[in-house]
Write a protein that holds these residues in place. Sequence first.
Motif: not given
Ligand code: ARG
Length: 257
Positions: A39, A41-42, A81, A98-99, A101, A106, A149-150, A216
């Motif tokens: 996603s 946007d991060f 996301f 996608a960053g 966590t 999950r 998001y987390t 995170e």
């Molecule tokens: N690290 C957070 C999670 O896993 C936010 C991740 C949002 N990533 C993104 N690509 N928008 O919930």
Amino acid sequence: MKKILGTLALLIAAAGFLFWYRSTSDVKPLSQVLIVGTSADFPPFSFRSPEDDQIVGFDIDVIKEVAKRLSLEIEIQDKPFGTLIPQIELGQIHVIAAGMTPTPERAKRVHFTKSYLSGNPLLIVTKSSSDIQGLEDLKLKEVIVNTGYTAETYMTSLMSSMAIMELLRLPRVTDALTALEYDKADAFVTAAFTLQPYIKEGDTRFKVHVIPQTDEENALAISKHLPEEFVQKVQKALDDMEADGTLAALKKKWNVL
Ligand code: ARG
């Protein structure tokens, strides 16, 4: 009557077969091309480069390097996301970079690698004029989190025990900062590395407070349709990248050390 019932049974069986066939045949097999869901946007983890609109970022570099080490090509698909885990469950994508966590919830739906990034605490972001100093000051306040998001899960879990206000759920980081700036809420809870790209030096609009004992982390999510050996190969590539300094170099490049 018997005949009708017989035909009906046959039809139901055929429909069942078709349904089964469709849902299993939708699962994209893995041969040469690894389908990566993100996603974009991060920043700095996954975003579109302002110069040429290409999807770039720390997690994108990580998955590119992993794919290279496994001699796979990659196809990146940019999706909201919140749809990434449903998509991986349907077999439409193989991996999420996608960053994301890893969380126990999950992990019921995807395989996670070990985290390859940590040291990224949650922050309470407020306007500079605010007197909020920490979690205890959020009682009866309105707090923004990003949907799915987390940080949303974290704040939701605190709501009952702390009689916190209300949560205002907004889709993107930029929406949250704009809402904060225009006094639509009292605070925004997000991770340190997520905020960093939006706050330039000398920016006096916002203040931040670290929430102790939060972190995170980032990991790759791998489809449960793929065999265990594939998960191990990805983990081995990440371990090698850690050992030979590749991961550290990428962290430096994206300023997430
Ligand atoms: N690290 C957070 C999670 O896993 C936010 C991740 C949002 N990533 C993104 N690509 N928008 O919930």
